[in-house]
Design a protein around this motif. Structure first.
Motif, PDB file in Angstrom:
ATOM      1  N   SER A  46       0.841  -1.194   0.000  1.00 57.72           N
ATOM      2  CA  SER A  46       0.000   0.000   0.000  1.00 57.72           C
ATOM      3  C   SER A  46       0.874   1.241   0.000  1.00 57.72           C
ATOM      4  O   SER A  46       1.738   1.409   0.871  1.00 57.72           O
ATOM      5  CB  SER A  46      -0.905   0.006   1.239  1.00 57.72           C
ATOM      6  OG  SER A  46      -1.539   1.268   1.391  1.00 57.72           O
ATOM      7  N   VAL A  49       0.623  -4.638   4.092  1.00 53.23           N
ATOM      8  CA  VAL A  49      -0.609  -4.685   4.887  1.00 53.23           C
ATOM      9  C   VAL A  49      -1.243  -6.074   4.813  1.00 53.23           C
ATOM     10  O   VAL A  49      -1.296  -6.695   3.745  1.00 53.23           O
ATOM     11  CB  VAL A  49      -1.618  -3.625   4.390  1.00 53.23           C
ATOM     12  CG1 VAL A  49      -2.851  -3.609   5.288  1.00 53.23           C
ATOM     13  CG2 VAL A  49      -0.982  -2.252   4.337  1.00 53.23           C
ATOM     14  N   TRP A  93      -4.684  -8.556   6.644  1.00 53.44           N
ATOM     15  CA  TRP A  93      -5.985  -8.488   7.321  1.00 53.44           C
ATOM     16  C   TRP A  93      -6.262  -9.814   8.024  1.00 53.44           C
ATOM     17  O   TRP A  93      -7.155 -10.583   7.615  1.00 53.44           O
ATOM     18  CB  TRP A  93      -7.093  -8.172   6.312  1.00 53.44           C
ATOM     19  CG  TRP A  93      -7.072  -6.756   5.832  1.00 53.44           C
ATOM     20  CD1 TRP A  93      -7.728  -5.684   6.371  1.00 53.44           C
ATOM     21  CD2 TRP A  93      -6.357  -6.245   4.695  1.00 53.44           C
ATOM     22  NE1 TRP A  93      -7.460  -4.546   5.650  1.00 53.44           N
ATOM     23  CE2 TRP A  93      -6.618  -4.853   4.618  1.00 53.44           C
ATOM     24  CE3 TRP A  93      -5.517  -6.817   3.745  1.00 53.44           C
ATOM     25  CZ2 TRP A  93      -6.086  -4.043   3.633  1.00 53.44           C
ATOM     26  CZ3 TRP A  93      -4.968  -6.022   2.761  1.00 53.44           C
ATOM     27  CH2 TRP A  93      -5.249  -4.653   2.704  1.00 53.44           C
ATOM     28  N   ARG A 136      -8.882  -7.722  11.307  1.00 52.19           N
ATOM     29  CA  ARG A 136      -8.140  -6.514  11.659  1.00 52.19           C
ATOM     30  C   ARG A 136      -7.182  -6.128  10.540  1.00 52.19           C
ATOM     31  O   ARG A 136      -6.698  -6.981   9.803  1.00 52.19           O
ATOM     32  CB  ARG A 136      -7.368  -6.715  12.968  1.00 52.19           C
ATOM     33  CG  ARG A 136      -8.284  -7.058  14.134  1.00 52.19           C
ATOM     34  CD  ARG A 136      -7.529  -7.328  15.418  1.00 52.19           C
ATOM     35  NE  ARG A 136      -8.450  -7.683  16.482  1.00 52.19           N
ATOM     36  CZ  ARG A 136      -9.096  -6.820  17.243  1.00 52.19           C
ATOM     37  NH1 ARG A 136      -8.903  -5.520  17.061  1.00 52.19           N
ATOM     38  NH2 ARG A 136      -9.920  -7.211  18.182  1.00 52.19           N
ATOM     39  N   ARG A 137      -6.913  -4.850  10.444  1.00 47.58           N
ATOM     40  CA  ARG A 137      -5.929  -4.349   9.489  1.00 47.58           C
ATOM     41  C   ARG A 137      -4.593  -4.226  10.208  1.00 47.58           C
ATOM     42  O   ARG A 137      -4.468  -3.469  11.175  1.00 47.58           O
ATOM     43  CB  ARG A 137      -6.366  -2.983   8.945  1.00 47.58           C
ATOM     44  CG  ARG A 137      -5.500  -2.449   7.806  1.00 47.58           C
ATOM     45  CD  ARG A 137      -6.051  -1.103   7.347  1.00 47.58           C
ATOM     46  NE  ARG A 137      -5.519  -0.699   6.062  1.00 47.58           N
ATOM     47  CZ  ARG A 137      -4.389   0.000   5.902  1.00 47.58           C
ATOM     48  NH1 ARG A 137      -3.684   0.351   6.958  1.00 47.58           N
ATOM     49  NH2 ARG A 137      -3.986   0.337   4.693  1.00 47.58           N
ATOM     50  N   LYS A 158      -0.358  -3.761   9.797  1.00 49.59           N
ATOM     51  CA  LYS A 158       0.819  -3.457   8.995  1.00 49.59           C
ATOM     52  C   LYS A 158       1.979  -4.345   9.443  1.00 49.59           C
ATOM     53  O   LYS A 158       2.170  -4.586  10.637  1.00 49.59           O
ATOM     54  CB  LYS A 158       1.217  -1.991   9.152  1.00 49.59           C
ATOM     55  CG  LYS A 158       0.196  -1.005   8.614  1.00 49.59           C
ATOM     56  CD  LYS A 158       0.686   0.427   8.785  1.00 49.59           C
ATOM     57  CE  LYS A 158      -0.324   1.435   8.271  1.00 49.59           C
ATOM     58  NZ  LYS A 158       0.166   2.825   8.426  1.00 49.59           N
ATOM     59  N   ASN A 161      -8.091  -1.747  15.688  1.00 46.78           N
ATOM     60  CA  ASN A 161      -7.755  -1.843  14.262  1.00 46.78           C
ATOM     61  C   ASN A 161      -8.704  -2.796  13.545  1.00 46.78           C
ATOM     62  O   ASN A 161      -8.384  -3.340  12.494  1.00 46.78           O
ATOM     63  CB  ASN A 161      -6.299  -2.268  14.060  1.00 46.78           C
ATOM     64  CG  ASN A 161      -6.000  -3.637  14.670  1.00 46.78           C
ATOM     65  OD1 ASN A 161      -6.857  -4.256  15.307  1.00 46.78           O
ATOM     66  ND2 ASN A 161      -4.778  -4.116  14.480  1.00 46.78           N
ATOM     67  N   ILE A 196     -11.850  -4.111  11.309  1.00 44.00           N
ATOM     68  CA  ILE A 196     -12.650  -3.657  10.179  1.00 44.00           C
ATOM     69  C   ILE A 196     -14.073  -4.209  10.289  1.00 44.00           C
ATOM     70  O   ILE A 196     -14.836  -4.181   9.335  1.00 44.00           O
ATOM     71  CB  ILE A 196     -12.002  -4.013   8.829  1.00 44.00           C
ATOM     72  CG1 ILE A 196     -11.912  -5.516   8.612  1.00 44.00           C
ATOM     73  CG2 ILE A 196     -10.642  -3.360   8.697  1.00 44.00           C
ATOM     74  CD1 ILE A 196     -11.504  -5.893   7.176  1.00 44.00           C
ATOM     75  N   GLU A 200     -10.895  -4.731   3.277  1.00 43.80           N
ATOM     76  CA  GLU A 200     -11.681  -3.627   3.820  1.00 43.80           C
ATOM     77  C   GLU A 200     -12.597  -2.989   2.765  1.00 43.80           C
ATOM     78  O   GLU A 200     -13.314  -2.039   3.065  1.00 43.80           O
ATOM     79  CB  GLU A 200     -10.783  -2.575   4.468  1.00 43.80           C
ATOM     80  CG  GLU A 200      -9.716  -2.009   3.594  1.00 43.80           C
ATOM     81  CD  GLU A 200      -8.687  -1.245   4.436  1.00 43.80           C
ATOM     82  OE1 GLU A 200      -8.905  -1.066   5.639  1.00 43.80           O
ATOM     83  OE2 GLU A 200      -7.669  -0.836   3.861  1.00 43.80           O
ATOM     84  N   GLY A 213     -15.239  -3.178   6.634  1.00 44.69           N
ATOM     85  CA  GLY A 213     -14.489  -1.984   6.294  1.00 44.69           C
ATOM     86  C   GLY A 213     -15.359  -0.800   5.938  1.00 44.69           C
ATOM     87  O   GLY A 213     -16.337  -0.485   6.603  1.00 44.69           O
TER      88      GLY A 213
END
Length: 342
Positions: A40, A63, A65, A73-74, A76, A203, A205, A260, A266
């Motif tokens: 991303s 990223v 999920w 959850r998102r 990183k 975090n 979604i 998301e 999301g």
């Protein structure tokens, strides 16, 4: 935190009156070549003529999920050398165009999210609010507690997150930081029952706050559009958003599956909100729309999308303090300017 709250409060008036500008966030998403993880490239920017500052925030992220418990959850992944993240804020002079500073975005982005929600609490929560329930025990949750304690005289804080060890460690750390006891509890109902202010700082979604937990006079604060279920949003007497934009601009390669953007997760979870007509925090601060009407009103602020404008504001404070303290590294300006027409 107080410095960030103060500068945002000031420049949001500028934004509401058309004297500042913000560009909606954009996310370019492509396969990363690392399993299901995506690459991303995220950017946002804003300019505040009153401060003479323009800012661009750029994140270069891997990223994922993952599903944890009942929620997706998102997350990183720190995939840069040394297991590090990559996020930068670039500051420019709006008077000469020259670059002023390059700095990492991590601490600043945490503080600016907390400060915005703190302003939502300042303008919407009851003045006598003293008890807080928080869902979440991560990086952003700490900033939310710092912000609420900066704008209200908080006496009690109860915290729930699904991981027992994390919530207990978080409670110990934040109790020391705030000078207010943060009590870890085993269920979300234990955190939110009787709370004057309900904070969502996750975090996820998926939804984490539900209509059945609403109590008269409560203020509900969220750091993203997904956290509060639509039925709860429809129950509140006064809803305020951070921006009229309903989602970032997503640019993806053909056929890319982005969790998301799923129809039931999301950004889709905000589909029932009238983004164009719902007032924004800047409009509330500028006195362009009403706030809480009665002590029993249920109010809510949803920090639905971050603003590059915030990084111009917070960055201006950091830049001034760094210059005054003589910290940072001076680089030749001509490294970043040119004598040919771009």
């Amino acid at each position: 935190m107080r410095e960030c709250i103060d500068v945002l409060e000031d420049v949001y008036v500028e934004l509401a009156n058309g004297r500042g500008v913000n560009r909606v966030r954009s996310d370019c998403l492509v396969p990363s070549g690392q399993g299901d993880a995506l690459y991303s490239l995220k950017s946002m920017d804003g300019v505040i003529p009153k401060l003479g500052i323009g800012a661009v925030r750029i994140d270069s992220d891997i990223v994922t999920w993952p599903k944890q418990g009942n929620n997706m959850r998102r997350v990183k992944v720190p995939a840069a050398p040394g297991a590090r993240y990559v996020g930068l804020v670039l500051l420019f002079s709006s008077q000469t165009g020259e670059p002023l500073a390059i700095m990492p975005d991590g601490v600043m982005q945490r503080i600016r999210v907390g400060a915005a929600n703190g302003l939502g609490i300042k303008y919407l929560a009851r003045q006598n609010s003293s008890s807080v329930g928080i869902l979440g025990s991560g990086w952003q949750a700490g900033a939310q507690l710092m912000a609420v304690c900066a704008v209200r005289d908080i006496k009690t804080i109860r915290c729930f997150s699904p991981n027992c060890d994390r919530r207990e460690a978080f409670a110990r750390q934040m109790s020391g930081t705030l000078g207010v006891e943060v009590l870890p509890v085993p269920q979300p109902e234990d955190a939110l029952g009787g709370a004057d202010i309900a904070l969502c700082a996750t975090n996820s979604i998926d939804n984490v706050f539900f209509e059945r937990w609403i109590e008269p006079g409560m203020h509900i604060s969220s750091i993203k559009i997904t956290e509060i279920e639509l039925a709860a949003i429809r129950r509140v007497d006064r809803l305020v958003l951070h921006t009229h934009d309903d989602k970032p601009l997503h640019i993806t390669t053909a056929g890319l599956d982005v969790a998301e953007r799923n129809k039931k997760k999301g950004w889709a979870l905000g589909a029932g909100i009238d983004f164009a007509r719902t007032p924004t925090l800047a409009e509330v601060i500028a006195g362009q729309t009403s706030m809480r009407r009665t002590e029993s009103d249920v109010t809510s602020f949803i920090n639905n999308l971050g603003l590059g404008y915030q990084f111009a504001a917070a960055g201006a404070v950091v830049y001034r303090k760094a210059k005054e303290a003589g910290v940072g590294r001076d680089l030749p300006t001509d490294w970043f300017t040119q004598d040919v027409h771009p």
